[in-house]
Design a protein around this motif. Structure first.
Motif, PDB file in Angstrom:
ATOM      1  N   ILE A  11       0.844  -1.200   0.000  1.00 45.94           N
ATOM      2  CA  ILE A  11       0.000   0.000   0.000  1.00 45.94           C
ATOM      3  C   ILE A  11       0.876   1.247   0.000  1.00 45.94           C
ATOM      4  CG2 ILE A  11      -1.659   1.349   1.351  1.00 45.94           C
ATOM      5  CD1 ILE A  11      -2.924  -1.395   2.119  1.00 45.94           C
ATOM      6  N   SER A  12       1.947   1.228   0.764  1.00 43.62           N
ATOM      7  CA  SER A  12       2.884   2.356   0.760  1.00 43.62           C
ATOM      8  C   SER A  12       3.443   2.578  -0.642  1.00 43.62           C
ATOM      9  CB  SER A  12       4.016   2.097   1.760  1.00 43.62           C
ATOM     10  OG  SER A  12       4.940   3.161   1.726  1.00 43.62           O
ATOM     11  N   ASP A  13       3.853   1.502  -1.299  1.00 44.40           N
ATOM     12  CA  ASP A  13       4.367   1.602  -2.668  1.00 44.40           C
ATOM     13  C   ASP A  13       3.290   2.110  -3.626  1.00 44.40           C
ATOM     14  OD1 ASP A  13       6.799   0.641  -1.742  1.00 44.40           O
ATOM     15  OD2 ASP A  13       6.467  -1.402  -2.511  1.00 44.40           O
ATOM     16  N   LEU A  14       2.060   1.650  -3.434  1.00 41.84           N
ATOM     17  CA  LEU A  14       0.942   2.103  -4.264  1.00 41.84           C
ATOM     18  C   LEU A  14       0.749   3.607  -4.123  1.00 41.84           C
ATOM     19  CD1 LEU A  14      -1.631   1.679  -6.018  1.00 41.84           C
ATOM     20  CD2 LEU A  14      -2.843   1.158  -3.876  1.00 41.84           C
ATOM     21  N   VAL A  15       0.682   4.083  -2.898  1.00 37.79           N
ATOM     22  CA  VAL A  15       0.462   5.513  -2.651  1.00 37.79           C
ATOM     23  C   VAL A  15       1.605   6.336  -3.248  1.00 37.79           C
ATOM     24  CG1 VAL A  15       0.348   7.273  -0.830  1.00 37.79           C
ATOM     25  CG2 VAL A  15      -1.039   5.190  -0.652  1.00 37.79           C
ATOM     26  N   GLU A  16       2.840   5.918  -3.016  1.00 38.91           N
ATOM     27  CA  GLU A  16       3.991   6.656  -3.556  1.00 38.91           C
ATOM     28  C   GLU A  16       3.953   6.696  -5.086  1.00 38.91           C
ATOM     29  OE1 GLU A  16       6.415   8.326  -1.932  1.00 38.91           O
ATOM     30  OE2 GLU A  16       5.833   7.765   0.106  1.00 38.91           O
TER      31      GLU A  16
ATOM     32  N   GLU B  70       1.486  -2.457 -10.945  1.00 38.98           N
ATOM     33  CA  GLU B  70       2.909  -2.175 -10.739  1.00 38.98           C
ATOM     34  C   GLU B  70       3.369  -2.558  -9.336  1.00 38.98           C
ATOM     35  OE1 GLU B  70       3.304   1.978 -11.653  1.00 38.98           O
ATOM     36  OE2 GLU B  70       2.668   1.698 -13.737  1.00 38.98           O
ATOM     37  N   VAL B  71       2.422  -2.623  -8.388  1.00 38.23           N
ATOM     38  CA  VAL B  71       2.812  -2.854  -6.987  1.00 38.23           C
ATOM     39  C   VAL B  71       2.080  -4.002  -6.307  1.00 38.23           C
ATOM     40  CG1 VAL B  71       3.599  -0.483  -6.624  1.00 38.23           C
ATOM     41  CG2 VAL B  71       1.223  -1.074  -6.142  1.00 38.23           C
ATOM     42  N   MET B  72       0.941  -4.401  -6.838  1.00 42.37           N
ATOM     43  CA  MET B  72       0.177  -5.475  -6.211  1.00 42.37           C
ATOM     44  C   MET B  72       0.593  -6.824  -6.800  1.00 42.37           C
ATOM     45  SD  MET B  72      -1.636  -4.406  -3.766  1.00 42.37           S
ATOM     46  CE  MET B  72      -1.166  -2.774  -3.190  1.00 42.37           C
ATOM     47  N   PRO B  73       0.465  -7.893  -6.013  1.00 41.95           N
ATOM     48  CA  PRO B  73       1.025  -9.180  -6.429  1.00 41.95           C
ATOM     49  C   PRO B  73       0.200  -9.961  -7.445  1.00 41.95           C
ATOM     50  CG  PRO B  73      -0.002  -9.399  -4.290  1.00 41.95           C
ATOM     51  CD  PRO B  73      -0.058  -7.937  -4.652  1.00 41.95           C
ATOM     52  N   ASN B  74      -1.072  -9.596  -7.634  1.00 41.84           N
ATOM     53  CA  ASN B  74      -1.920 -10.392  -8.520  1.00 41.84           C
ATOM     54  C   ASN B  74      -3.165  -9.608  -8.936  1.00 41.84           C
ATOM     55  OD1 ASN B  74      -3.966 -10.788  -6.381  1.00 41.84           O
ATOM     56  ND2 ASN B  74      -2.353 -12.016  -5.432  1.00 41.84           N
ATOM     57  N   ALA B  75      -3.867 -10.148  -9.912  1.00 41.12           N
ATOM     58  CA  ALA B  75      -5.064  -9.485 -10.443  1.00 41.12           C
ATOM     59  C   ALA B  75      -6.165  -9.367  -9.398  1.00 41.12           C
ATOM     60  CB  ALA B  75      -5.583 -10.237 -11.666  1.00 41.12           C
ATOM     61  N   ALA B  76      -6.281 -10.335  -8.508  1.00 43.69           N
ATOM     62  CA  ALA B  76      -7.327 -10.281  -7.482  1.00 43.69           C
ATOM     63  C   ALA B  76      -7.087  -9.118  -6.516  1.00 43.69           C
ATOM     64  CB  ALA B  76      -7.394 -11.600  -6.722  1.00 43.69           C
ATOM     65  N   ALA B  77      -5.843  -8.887  -6.154  1.00 45.75           N
ATOM     66  CA  ALA B  77      -5.525  -7.755  -5.276  1.00 45.75           C
ATOM     67  C   ALA B  77      -5.822  -6.443  -5.992  1.00 45.75           C
ATOM     68  CB  ALA B  77      -4.064  -7.812  -4.840  1.00 45.75           C
ATOM     69  N   CYS B  78      -5.485  -6.378  -7.273  1.00 46.98           N
ATOM     70  CA  CYS B  78      -5.775  -5.182  -8.059  1.00 46.98           C
ATOM     71  C   CYS B  78      -7.283  -4.927  -8.116  1.00 46.98           C
ATOM     72  CB  CYS B  78      -5.218  -5.322  -9.472  1.00 46.98           C
ATOM     73  SG  CYS B  78      -3.420  -5.347  -9.558  1.00 46.98           S
ATOM     74  N   GLN B  79      -8.048  -5.967  -8.377  1.00 43.83           N
ATOM     75  CA  GLN B  79      -9.503  -5.820  -8.465  1.00 43.83           C
ATOM     76  C   GLN B  79     -10.086  -5.380  -7.120  1.00 43.83           C
ATOM     77  OE1 GLN B  79     -11.619  -9.253  -9.938  1.00 43.83           O
ATOM     78  NE2 GLN B  79     -13.610  -8.327  -9.528  1.00 43.83           N
ATOM     79  N   PHE B  80      -9.619  -5.974  -6.045  1.00 42.30           N
ATOM     80  CA  PHE B  80     -10.074  -5.639  -4.698  1.00 42.30           C
ATOM     81  C   PHE B  80      -9.917  -4.138  -4.446  1.00 42.30           C
ATOM     82  CE2 PHE B  80      -9.040  -5.060  -0.177  1.00 42.30           C
ATOM     83  CZ  PHE B  80     -10.040  -5.765   0.470  1.00 42.30           C
ATOM     84  N   LEU B  81      -8.741  -3.602  -4.726  1.00 43.92           N
ATOM     85  CA  LEU B  81      -8.481  -2.189  -4.468  1.00 43.92           C
ATOM     86  C   LEU B  81      -9.171  -1.293  -5.488  1.00 43.92           C
ATOM     87  CD1 LEU B  81      -4.784  -2.550  -3.392  1.00 43.92           C
ATOM     88  CD2 LEU B  81      -6.657  -1.715  -1.964  1.00 43.92           C
ATOM     89  N   SER B  82      -9.226  -1.729  -6.738  1.00 44.43           N
ATOM     90  CA  SER B  82      -9.898  -0.951  -7.771  1.00 44.43           C
ATOM     91  C   SER B  82     -11.382  -0.770  -7.456  1.00 44.43           C
ATOM     92  CB  SER B  82      -9.725  -1.631  -9.130  1.00 44.43           C
ATOM     93  OG  SER B  82     -10.389  -0.902 -10.130  1.00 44.43           O
ATOM     94  N   GLU B  83     -12.022  -1.836  -6.997  1.00 44.57           N
ATOM     95  CA  GLU B  83     -13.445  -1.748  -6.647  1.00 44.57           C
ATOM     96  C   GLU B  83     -13.664  -0.787  -5.490  1.00 44.57           C
ATOM     97  OE1 GLU B  83     -14.544  -5.818  -5.921  1.00 44.57           O
ATOM     98  OE2 GLU B  83     -14.696  -6.275  -8.063  1.00 44.57           O
TER      99      GLU B  83
ATOM    100  N   ASP C  46      -5.838   2.652 -11.329  1.00 49.09           N
ATOM    101  CA  ASP C  46      -5.864   1.310 -11.928  1.00 49.09           C
ATOM    102  C   ASP C  46      -4.582   1.016 -12.701  1.00 49.09           C
ATOM    103  OD1 ASP C  46      -8.318   0.704 -10.814  1.00 49.09           O
ATOM    104  OD2 ASP C  46      -9.452   1.086 -12.657  1.00 49.09           O
ATOM    105  N   GLN C  47      -3.982   2.035 -13.287  1.00 46.99           N
ATOM    106  CA  GLN C  47      -2.714   1.861 -13.994  1.00 46.99           C
ATOM    107  C   GLN C  47      -1.582   1.532 -13.018  1.00 46.99           C
ATOM    108  OE1 GLN C  47      -0.669   5.498 -15.403  1.00 46.99           O
ATOM    109  NE2 GLN C  47      -0.916   4.609 -17.450  1.00 46.99           N
ATOM    110  N   THR C  48      -1.648   2.075 -11.816  1.00 47.41           N
ATOM    111  CA  THR C  48      -0.592   1.886 -10.824  1.00 47.41           C
ATOM    112  C   THR C  48      -0.711   0.537 -10.110  1.00 47.41           C
ATOM    113  OG1 THR C  48      -0.634   4.285 -10.463  1.00 47.41           O
ATOM    114  CG2 THR C  48       0.590   2.978  -8.857  1.00 47.41           C
ATOM    115  N   LEU C  49      -1.919   0.054  -9.932  1.00 47.74           N
ATOM    116  CA  LEU C  49      -2.134  -1.177  -9.155  1.00 47.74           C
ATOM    117  C   LEU C  49      -1.261  -2.352  -9.595  1.00 47.74           C
ATOM    118  CD1 LEU C  49      -5.998  -1.032  -8.609  1.00 47.74           C
ATOM    119  CD2 LEU C  49      -4.223  -0.940  -6.830  1.00 47.74           C
TER     120      LEU C  49
END
Length: 155
Positions: free
Chosen positions: A28-33, A109-122, A104-107
């Motif tokens: 999450i820190s990497d995502l925010v940065e 780059e820092v999240m480990p998988n598509a499910a984590a990206c979808q979780f945060l994107s939603e 969504d473009q950044t997710l």
């Protein structure tokens, strides 16, 4: 006032789900940065943020608290995002849509998988919708609700 047992259990379940997806405080820190790095150099959003944020390190720390609270139930964020966004004149749906696109473009780059990206994107999409709805109601009042026509009126 202590939260109810079901509230505590729900938070623990959400945190466990995020953990199972590989969402961590470090990610999450990497995502925010990374995300706010994109925001700051963005032609549409950069000037808006530059006008309202004069000291970036505290803002980034606050956003990390916000997103860890949203994603892994850290409970560290205290504040009212609606008030902050209401203070931005002329903010529109296009700004939120662009914000979401950069998020969504950044997710990945820092999240480990598509499910984590979808979780945060939603969650980001729900937050954006909520903020835009609140801003619209504040500016324009509640929308008019049309009356349903009676079955006999439709002929």
């Amino acid at each position: 006032m202590m939260p109810h047992a079901h509230t505590i259990a729900a938070r623990e379940e959400k945190a466990a789900h995020a953990e199972a997806l590989g969402i961590t405080e470090e990610r999450i820190s990497d995502l925010v940065e990374g995300f706010y790095g994109k925001i700051r150099s963005d032609a549409l959003l950069g000037p808006i943020f530059d006008k309202h944020i004069t000291n970036w390190p505290p803002h980034l720390a606050r956003m990390k608290d916000f997103w860890t609270s949203i994603a892994i139930e850290s409970g560290r964020f205290r504040g009212n995002p609606m008030v902050k966004h209401l203070a931005i004149p002329n903010i529109e749906r296009t700004h939120f849509d662009h914000w979401l696109a950069l998020f969504d473009q950044t997710l990945p780059e820092v999240m480990p998988n598509a499910a984590a990206c979808q979780f945060l994107s939603e969650r980001a999409a729900r937050i954006a919708d909520s903020l835009m709805t609140g801003i619209s109601i504040h500016r324009d009042g509640f929308p008019k609700i049309s009356q349903k026509k009676e079955i006999n009126d439709v002929a």
